[in-house]
Design a protein around this motif. Structure first.
Motif, PDB file in Angstrom:
ATOM      1  N   ARG A  28     -11.232 -71.188 -22.652  1.00  0.00           N
ATOM      2  CA  ARG A  28     -10.704 -69.827 -22.735  1.00  0.00           C
ATOM      3  C   ARG A  28      -9.495 -69.832 -23.666  1.00  0.00           C
ATOM      4  NH1 ARG A  28     -11.867 -70.053 -17.068  1.00  0.00           N
ATOM      5  NH2 ARG A  28     -13.460 -68.521 -16.455  1.00  0.00           N
ATOM      6  N   THR A  29      -9.403 -68.798 -24.539  1.00  0.00           N
ATOM      7  CA  THR A  29      -8.328 -68.730 -25.522  1.00  0.00           C
ATOM      8  C   THR A  29      -7.794 -67.304 -25.624  1.00  0.00           C
ATOM      9  OG1 THR A  29      -9.363 -70.508 -26.809  1.00  0.00           O
ATOM     10  CG2 THR A  29      -7.680 -69.205 -27.912  1.00  0.00           C
ATOM     11  N   ALA A  30      -6.476 -67.171 -25.712  1.00  0.00           N
ATOM     12  CA  ALA A  30      -5.814 -65.887 -25.953  1.00  0.00           C
ATOM     13  C   ALA A  30      -4.903 -66.031 -27.169  1.00  0.00           C
ATOM     14  CB  ALA A  30      -5.006 -65.459 -24.732  1.00  0.00           C
ATOM     15  N   ARG A  31      -4.904 -65.022 -28.063  1.00  0.00           N
ATOM     16  CA  ARG A  31      -4.124 -65.093 -29.299  1.00  0.00           C
ATOM     17  C   ARG A  31      -3.386 -63.783 -29.545  1.00  0.00           C
ATOM     18  NH1 ARG A  31      -9.342 -66.880 -30.888  1.00  0.00           N
ATOM     19  NH2 ARG A  31      -9.459 -69.136 -31.284  1.00  0.00           N
ATOM     20  N   SER A  55      -4.685 -71.804 -24.890  1.00  0.00           N
ATOM     21  CA  SER A  55      -6.075 -72.111 -24.563  1.00  0.00           C
ATOM     22  C   SER A  55      -6.124 -73.061 -23.377  1.00  0.00           C
ATOM     23  CB  SER A  55      -6.809 -72.730 -25.759  1.00  0.00           C
ATOM     24  OG  SER A  55      -6.249 -73.983 -26.097  1.00  0.00           O
ATOM     25  N   SER A  56      -7.167 -72.910 -22.597  1.00  0.00           N
ATOM     26  CA  SER A  56      -7.417 -73.826 -21.482  1.00  0.00           C
ATOM     27  C   SER A  56      -8.864 -74.284 -21.564  1.00  0.00           C
ATOM     28  CB  SER A  56      -7.161 -73.131 -20.141  1.00  0.00           C
ATOM     29  OG  SER A  56      -8.074 -72.069 -19.938  1.00  0.00           O
ATOM     30  N   ARG A  57      -9.062 -75.578 -21.329  1.00  0.00           N
ATOM     31  CA  ARG A  57     -10.414 -76.146 -21.379  1.00  0.00           C
ATOM     32  C   ARG A  57     -10.641 -76.988 -20.137  1.00  0.00           C
ATOM     33  NH1 ARG A  57     -11.141 -80.664 -25.585  1.00  0.00           N
ATOM     34  NH2 ARG A  57     -10.275 -81.835 -23.831  1.00  0.00           N
ATOM     35  N   LYS A  58     -11.660 -76.625 -19.394  1.00  0.00           N
ATOM     36  CA  LYS A  58     -12.030 -77.397 -18.219  1.00  0.00           C
ATOM     37  C   LYS A  58     -13.288 -78.205 -18.535  1.00  0.00           C
ATOM     38  CE  LYS A  58     -10.010 -74.278 -14.803  1.00  0.00           C
ATOM     39  NZ  LYS A  58     -10.253 -73.466 -13.578  1.00  0.00           N
ATOM     40  N   SER A  81     -13.526 -85.172 -14.085  1.00  0.00           N
ATOM     41  CA  SER A  81     -13.188 -83.757 -14.234  1.00  0.00           C
ATOM     42  C   SER A  81     -11.737 -83.641 -14.662  1.00  0.00           C
ATOM     43  CB  SER A  81     -13.412 -82.998 -12.928  1.00  0.00           C
ATOM     44  OG  SER A  81     -12.572 -83.480 -11.901  1.00  0.00           O
ATOM     45  N   GLY A  82     -11.427 -82.537 -15.349  1.00  0.00           N
ATOM     46  CA  GLY A  82     -10.057 -82.360 -15.787  1.00  0.00           C
ATOM     47  C   GLY A  82      -9.829 -81.025 -16.456  1.00  0.00           C
ATOM     48  N   GLU A  83      -8.591 -80.830 -16.904  1.00  0.00           N
ATOM     49  CA  GLU A  83      -8.210 -79.586 -17.570  1.00  0.00           C
ATOM     50  C   GLU A  83      -7.236 -79.899 -18.687  1.00  0.00           C
ATOM     51  OE1 GLU A  83      -6.820 -75.056 -16.417  1.00  0.00           O
ATOM     52  OE2 GLU A  83      -6.230 -76.717 -15.127  1.00  0.00           O
ATOM     53  N   ASN A  84      -7.427 -79.202 -19.805  1.00  0.00           N
ATOM     54  CA  ASN A  84      -6.582 -79.352 -20.978  1.00  0.00           C
ATOM     55  C   ASN A  84      -5.932 -78.004 -21.281  1.00  0.00           C
ATOM     56  OD1 ASN A  84      -6.150 -79.024 -24.027  1.00  0.00           O
ATOM     57  ND2 ASN A  84      -6.409 -81.228 -23.861  1.00  0.00           N
ATOM     58  N   LEU A  85      -4.598 -77.972 -21.322  1.00  0.00           N
ATOM     59  CA  LEU A  85      -3.852 -76.757 -21.639  1.00  0.00           C
ATOM     60  C   LEU A  85      -3.143 -76.956 -22.974  1.00  0.00           C
ATOM     61  CD1 LEU A  85      -2.229 -76.042 -18.156  1.00  0.00           C
ATOM     62  CD2 LEU A  85      -4.326 -75.036 -19.094  1.00  0.00           C
ATOM     63  N   ALA A  86      -3.278 -75.981 -23.872  1.00  0.00           N
ATOM     64  CA  ALA A  86      -2.680 -76.100 -25.206  1.00  0.00           C
ATOM     65  C   ALA A  86      -1.962 -74.813 -25.569  1.00  0.00           C
ATOM     66  CB  ALA A  86      -3.753 -76.414 -26.245  1.00  0.00           C
ATOM     67  N   ASP A  87      -0.735 -74.971 -26.078  1.00  0.00           N
ATOM     68  CA  ASP A  87       0.052 -73.847 -26.585  1.00  0.00           C
ATOM     69  C   ASP A  87       0.371 -74.096 -28.053  1.00  0.00           C
ATOM     70  OD1 ASP A  87       0.776 -71.982 -24.260  1.00  0.00           O
ATOM     71  OD2 ASP A  87       1.245 -73.946 -23.435  1.00  0.00           O
ATOM     72  N   ASN A  88       0.089 -73.094 -28.887  1.00  0.00           N
ATOM     73  CA  ASN A  88       0.342 -73.188 -30.316  1.00  0.00           C
ATOM     74  C   ASN A  88       1.141 -71.970 -30.772  1.00  0.00           C
ATOM     75  OD1 ASN A  88      -1.689 -75.504 -31.160  1.00  0.00           O
ATOM     76  ND2 ASN A  88      -2.810 -74.129 -29.816  1.00  0.00           N
TER      77      ASN A  88
END
Length: 403
Positions: A28-31, A55-58, A81-88
């Motif tokens: 999921r991504t928001a811009r 963005s968040s990626r599960k 299993s895991g989750e990746n959170l990214a801020d740009n």
């Protein structure tokens, strides 16, 4: 949502292992982007633009592995299993000055980009059969990238036919990365020293460039040259010394267009350029993520840039039908290879490595049709052939691929 399945088989002395890996991703991504331009006068203006994305990626990965060693059978069921959170976020500013009324311009560009990634993964494996036990471990990976760029260039309109462009550019990049692996023992989490590390990477690139565009009678052409000096210094707490990269390279370009008729409906175009392909920070990051108990994916901080020569010839007929034939010759490009873990020979490591040579031959044809005023159709067809060769490493040939 992405979904992938991979099958891996390994063989060794008195040992075989085969596994099926199912991987699913949900992203999921928001811009948001905003900016504006302010005109100081009819010759000068400044601009400012900002951008932010989250963005968040599960991810979930299921691995079913069968291992047979000395005729002893073990089934290994793994769930990751895991989750990746990214801020740009990025911030760009520019200043433009019109030098005359025929198109000459002076520009200054300033850019800043930030990327922060927080990746958390959990792993659980059940061994049943000859080996009978459970393993539970987890990882936390935090990465922060900062990119600063300053660019100043000038475009001079020499006459109706000729333009000269030149400029300077400086880029500074910094990456910080912390990786922590822990395994569960009873109710306590204990750090795994072999997989936990701290890493830093700095890169400085200074470039000067120029190009000349003109026309002699009906022949149009352009010539350009860019020089780049690169200094890159990786660091990790796992090694006392890591090799820095220092090099200066030249990158010429050339383009010629020859029309066959006065209306320039039919023409021949020749093009050459030399460029550089640098590995991304994700590839340089020395992470190690298990895909199964015997297959790991890892980064490679020793990756170096690849240099590519691109040659192409194009024919254009009636300004509608185009045929292009080309060749790219890359040295030191990076490809995915499979290696044995030096500490555990039964484990396969998948990562990017600089390879000897890649040659790509390509051909493309396209045209457009207008059956009606309101209807336009684009037709494209292309084909390519890649040849990739990885030479001997440590006395063993690790890959040869001809596609």
């Amino acid at each position: 949502m992405e979904y992938a399945t991979e099958e891996v088989n390994t063989w060794g002395t008195n040992r075989t292992a085969s596994s099926n890996i199912d991987l699913s991703l949900l992203t999921r991504t928001a811009r948001v982007r905003t900016g504006g331009i302010y005109e100081i006068s009819n010759k000068q203006s400044v601009g400012l633009e900002g951008y932010y994305s989250h963005s968040s990626r599960k991810n979930k990965s299921f691995s079913d592995l069968i291992e047979i060693m000395d005729e002893n059978h073990t089934d290994i069921i793994s769930l990751y299993s895991g989750e990746n959170l990214a801020d740009n976020y990025t911030l760009s500013a520019n200043y433009m000055l019109h030098l005359d009324s025929v198109g000459s311009i002076f520009k200054i560009l300033l850019d800043y980009a930030h990327n922060g990634t927080d990746d958390n993964q959990h792993y659980k494996s059940d061994f049943r059969g000859y080996l009978n036990y459970d393993t539970i471990y987890r990882s936390t990976m935090f990465t922060q990238n900062n990119l600063y760029t300053v660019n100043a260039d000038i475009s001079l309109q020499l006459n109706e036919k000729s333009t000269f462009n030149t400029g300077l550019k400086y880029t500074h990049t910094k990456m910080d990365n912390d990786i922590l692996f822990e395994y569960q023992k009873e109710i306590s989490w204990i750090q795994m020293e072999a997989y936990s590390n701290k890493n830093k990477f700095k890169e400085n690139i200074a470039a000067v460039y120029g190009s000349f565009v003109s026309r002699i009678q009906k022949i149009s052409f352009s010539l350009g040259l860019r020089g780049e000096y690169t200094y890159a210094s990786p660091w990790t707490n796992k090694s006392e010394e890591m090799e820095s990269q220092k090099y200066f390279k030249l990158f010429p370009t050339a383009y010629v267009m020859y029309p066959f008729d006065r209306e320039e409906k039919h023409s021949l175009m020749l093009n050459y350029n030399r460029k550089i392909q640098r590995p991304g920070f994700n590839a340089l990051n020395p992470f190690r993520i298990p895909a199964s108990e015997y297959l790991y994916i890892e980064g490679n901080p020793e990756l170096k840039a690849a240099f590519i020569n691109d040659y192409s010839t194009s024919l254009n007929f009636f300004n509608r039908y185009n045929l292009t034939v080309g060749l790219t010759d890359a040295k030191g490009t990076f490809e995915r290879v499979l290696l044995s873990d030096p500490d555990r020979q039964e484990v396969i490591i998948q990562r990017l490595e600089n390879v000897g040579k890649r040659i790509n031959y390509y051909v493309a044809a396209n045209t457009s049709l207008v059956p009606a005023k309101w209807w336009q159709i684009y037709l494209n067809i292309s084909g390519s052939r890649n040849e990739v060769k990885v030479y001997e490493k440590n006395g063993n040939r690790i890959l040869f691929r001809d596609i």
